[in-house]
Each structure stands twice: as C-alpha cells, then as structure tokens.
Design a protein around this motif. Structure first.
Motif, short mmCIF file in Angstrom:
data_model
loop_
_atom_site.label_atom_id
_atom_site.label_comp_id
_atom_site.label_asym_id
_atom_site.label_seq_id
_atom_site.Cartn_x
_atom_site.Cartn_y
_atom_site.Cartn_z
N ASN A 210 -11.73 43.26 65.34
CA ASN A 210 -11.08 44.21 64.44
C ASN A 210 -9.58 44.20 64.73
OD1 ASN A 210 -10.11 46.33 62.94
ND2 ASN A 210 -11.57 47.84 63.68
N PRO A 211 -8.78 43.59 63.85
CA PRO A 211 -7.35 43.44 64.15
C PRO A 211 -6.60 44.76 64.31
CG PRO A 211 -7.82 42.84 61.87
CD PRO A 211 -9.14 42.98 62.56
N ALA A 212 -7.18 45.87 63.87
CA ALA A 212 -6.52 47.17 64.04
C ALA A 212 -6.34 47.52 65.51
CB ALA A 212 -7.31 48.26 63.33
N GLY A 213 -7.23 47.01 66.37
CA GLY A 213 -7.14 47.29 67.80
C GLY A 213 -5.94 46.64 68.46
N LEU A 214 -5.32 45.69 67.77
CA LEU A 214 -4.13 45.02 68.29
C LEU A 214 -2.98 46.01 68.49
CD1 LEU A 214 -3.26 42.06 68.92
CD2 LEU A 214 -2.33 41.97 66.60
N ALA A 215 -2.93 47.07 67.66
CA ALA A 215 -1.85 48.05 67.74
C ALA A 215 -1.89 48.87 69.02
CB ALA A 215 -1.91 48.98 66.53
N GLU A 216 -2.98 48.78 69.79
CA GLU A 216 -3.11 49.55 71.03
C GLU A 216 -2.70 48.74 72.26
OE1 GLU A 216 -7.15 50.86 70.81
OE2 GLU A 216 -6.70 52.38 69.31
N VAL A 217 -2.15 47.55 72.04
CA VAL A 217 -1.63 46.75 73.15
C VAL A 217 -0.39 47.43 73.71
CG1 VAL A 217 -0.51 44.57 73.74
CG2 VAL A 217 -2.56 44.57 72.32
N ASN A 218 -0.28 47.46 75.02
CA ASN A 218 0.89 48.03 75.69
C ASN A 218 1.63 46.91 76.41
OD1 ASN A 218 2.78 49.70 76.83
ND2 ASN A 218 1.40 50.54 78.39
N ASN B 178 -19.21 23.36 74.81
CA ASN B 178 -18.18 24.25 75.34
C ASN B 178 -17.58 25.10 74.23
OD1 ASN B 178 -17.64 23.40 78.30
ND2 ASN B 178 -17.75 21.46 77.20
N TYR B 179 -17.38 26.39 74.53
CA TYR B 179 -16.73 27.29 73.58
C TYR B 179 -15.59 27.98 74.32
CZ TYR B 179 -16.27 30.56 69.67
OH TYR B 179 -15.80 31.27 68.59
N SER B 180 -14.35 27.68 73.91
CA SER B 180 -13.16 28.21 74.58
C SER B 180 -12.40 29.12 73.63
CB SER B 180 -12.25 27.07 75.04
OG SER B 180 -12.94 26.18 75.89
N ASN B 181 -11.83 30.19 74.18
CA ASN B 181 -11.08 31.15 73.37
C ASN B 181 -9.90 31.68 74.16
OD1 ASN B 181 -13.36 31.76 71.15
ND2 ASN B 181 -14.31 31.75 73.17
N LEU B 182 -8.78 31.83 73.49
CA LEU B 182 -7.63 32.48 74.11
C LEU B 182 -6.95 33.37 73.07
CD1 LEU B 182 -4.65 31.11 73.18
CD2 LEU B 182 -5.56 29.21 74.50
N ALA B 183 -6.33 34.42 73.56
CA ALA B 183 -5.62 35.35 72.68
C ALA B 183 -4.41 35.89 73.41
CB ALA B 183 -6.53 36.49 72.24
N LEU B 184 -3.30 36.00 72.70
CA LEU B 184 -2.05 36.53 73.22
C LEU B 184 -1.56 37.62 72.28
CD1 LEU B 184 0.38 36.35 75.21
CD2 LEU B 184 1.37 34.66 73.64
N ALA B 185 -1.19 38.77 72.83
CA ALA B 185 -0.73 39.88 72.01
C ALA B 185 0.50 40.52 72.65
CB ALA B 185 -1.83 40.92 71.84
N LYS B 186 1.39 41.04 71.79
CA LYS B 186 2.60 41.69 72.28
C LYS B 186 2.95 42.86 71.36
CE LYS B 186 7.44 40.90 73.54
NZ LYS B 186 7.26 41.56 74.85
N SER B 187 3.29 43.99 71.96
CA SER B 187 3.66 45.16 71.18
C SER B 187 5.17 45.24 71.02
CB SER B 187 3.15 46.43 71.86
OG SER B 187 3.73 46.58 73.15
N SER B 188 5.59 45.89 69.92
CA SER B 188 7.00 46.11 69.64
C SER B 188 7.12 47.41 68.87
CB SER B 188 7.59 44.94 68.84
OG SER B 188 8.94 45.18 68.51
N GLY B 189 7.36 48.51 69.58
CA GLY B 189 7.37 49.82 68.93
C GLY B 189 5.99 50.18 68.42
N VAL C 211 -7.55 28.94 64.23
CA VAL C 211 -6.27 29.42 64.72
C VAL C 211 -5.91 30.68 63.95
CG1 VAL C 211 -3.83 28.88 65.08
CG2 VAL C 211 -5.56 27.07 65.28
N THR C 212 -5.62 31.76 64.67
CA THR C 212 -5.43 33.07 64.05
C THR C 212 -4.08 33.67 64.41
OG1 THR C 212 -7.81 33.50 64.17
CG2 THR C 212 -6.37 35.41 63.86
N ALA C 213 -3.42 34.25 63.41
CA ALA C 213 -2.20 35.03 63.63
C ALA C 213 -2.47 36.44 63.13
CB ALA C 213 -1.02 34.42 62.88
N GLY C 214 -2.14 37.45 63.94
CA GLY C 214 -2.47 38.82 63.58
C GLY C 214 -1.27 39.76 63.65
N PHE C 215 -1.36 40.81 62.85
CA PHE C 215 -0.34 41.87 62.85
C PHE C 215 -1.05 43.21 62.74
CE2 PHE C 215 2.11 44.99 60.41
CZ PHE C 215 3.25 45.10 61.20
N ALA C 216 -0.58 44.20 63.50
CA ALA C 216 -1.16 45.54 63.44
C ALA C 216 -0.06 46.58 63.58
CB ALA C 216 -2.20 45.72 64.54
#
Length: 275
Positions: free
Chosen positions: A57-65, A81-92, A129-134
């Motif tokens: 649920n991409p809405a949970g991305l907004a709770e990254v600190n 093999n099943y590999s996954n990585l995710a990187l998230a960054k908050s800005s305000g 490959v996924t790009a997300g915004f919240a």
C-alpha cells in the motif's frame, strides 16, 4: 470519515468484474509476499508503513522518517531466487520511494517431444521496477501512488507491461486503530507473441488495532500487541484473507523485540507463518 469509506468502496469496485473473478493472470511473481515483517504477519499489508509499503500500500510510504532501506532474498527449491529491495526518503509531508522485485530461475534443460536431451537450455526471469510517491494530507490521512514497469522473459520470448498502484490510510484512533485501502497492478497486459495476459489486479482493504499492555515491573519498557486483518480480491485468486498478530517490546536503549504470527487463506488452501 464518510469520504474515506466512499473512496475505499471505489477502490474495491474499480476492477469489476475482473478484480473479483477467478481467471488467468500474467505476472504471477507479483503475488508473492515481500519482506520479513509482512510475510511473518500473513502478508497483512493494508496498514503497513515504511519502505516495504511500496509492495502493499503506497500510502504507508508517507510514514517514513528520514531514509529507509530494506532488502530481502528468498531461495526456494530448484534454486529459484526471489530478491527485493526498497529505498524510501521523506521530505516534509511528502515521501519518495524506489523498489525492485526480481525472480530468477536457473537455466532449464531442453528436451524434445520424445524426452531426449537436446543439450541446450533456456532461461526464465521476471522483474518489476517501481517508483512511488506519498503524502500526508493531515495528521490522520495519508495517500500514495506507484508507477511500475514489469518485464518477463521466457527463453527467446519476452513481454513487458506498465501498471499503477494507489492507496490510502486513515488513523481512526491515532496510535490505536487504523484502516488501509489499496488497488494494485492496474495496467496493461503482458503480451507474449501476440497473446496478452492481464496482470493480477488486486483490491485490498484492512485494519490494525494496537493493544497497549500494562507494565507493572517498574522499568520503562513499552509493550503492545497488534492484531491485523486484510481482505483481498485478486484476479486469478478470487477472495482471500490475511490475518496477523504482533507482540512488540521496546526498550529504553531504542532496541525492539518483536514476535509475529500470520495466517493466509486462498482458494488453493491456507498458509501459516511465524517470525
């Protein structure tokens, strides 16, 4: 509050009739659970937060600190093999994320119709490959969207598709009770040699309730038990539920101990998990 329920109903109905019917679907690797926490909780992802929310649920991305990075790899039988990585960054009040899912299969030997070994092999692989915004709209509401590119290869044939996810979260009682809603894999078909397979469109709704435990030991440890439940309607899988529970103990030094159990029902059977 009424607006939340109306939007939730719209998300659940958006894929009709396909989202609520059994049938074939391409990109089956997108159905595999991602992340140690979510997998241990029976893949209850509607109310999940942080970088791994890109998979549920991409809405949970907004709770990254700050900045958050997660990586997981699962190796199954036959060296799959099943590999996954995710990187998230908050800005305000906003947050941004990037994620990759990669499923690889070792080279597979070729045989003719009589079972004779042709001394040749072929490869199979899938990647998303996924790009997300919240964004946090107010102290109780967050919403988010994903855009993803999906590629699949089978021997010399390949297929690609683009898709989007959308979701929202609402804290009914902040820190105690929350709801989450998401629509996943809404996009084009994976087209192999002129034959297109629709992606596994999924409508997800769920909730999380946190029980704060009394601590009479005289120390400053914080303890809680969370109960989570999701209801899904996925193309190719029909209706199924995810259930999970989590015991958390937070220590003064900032360390955390968590014990998680989960249960997942599907038309083909049920699965239990522990983490």
């Amino acid at each position: 509050m009424m607006k939340i329920y109306i939007l939730a109903a719209a998300l659940l109905a958006a894929g009709c009739p396909g989202a609520f019917a059994e049938g074939t679907a391409g990109g089956q690797f997108l159905r595999i659970g991602v992340g140690a926490q979510a997998s241990a909780l029976g893949e209850t992802g509607a109310t999940i937060s942080g970088a791994q929310s890109l998979f549920y649920n991409p809405a949970g991305l907004a709770e990254v600190n700050g900045t958050e990075f997660v990586f997981s790899q699962v190796k199954w039988i036959m060296d799959l093999n099943y590999s996954n990585l995710a990187l998230a960054k908050s800005s305000g009040d906003n947050a941004y994320g990037f994620a990759v899912n990669y499923l690889s299969v070792p080279s597979i030997a070729k045989f003719d119709k009589y079972g004779n070994d042709l001394s040749e092999s072929y490869s199979v692989g899938d990647v998303a490959v996924t790009a997300g915004f919240a964004r946090r709209s107010d102290p109780r509401r967050t919403w988010g969207v994903n855009l993803k590119y999906i590629s699949s290869k089978l021997e010399s044939a390949s297929a690609s598709a683009v898709a989007a996810d959308a979701g929202l979260k609402y804290d009914v009682r902040p820190g105690v009770f929350g709801l989450g809603f998401a629509l996943q894999n809404l996009g084009t078909k994976l087209d192999y040699l002129g034959e297109g397979d629709a992606l596994p469109l999924n409508a997800r709704a769920g909730g999380r309730y946190i029980f704060k435990l009394e601590n009479n030991t005289g120390d400053r440890n914080k303890q809680s038990v969370s109960v989570l439940a999701d209801l899904n309607s996925m193309k190719g899988a029909g209706f199924y539920a995810n259930l999970g529970s989590e015991l958390e103990v937070s220590y003064v030094e900032g360390t955390l101990f968590a014990l998680r159990v989960g249960y997942k029902t599907q038309s083909a059977g049920s699965l239990a998990s522990l983490g």
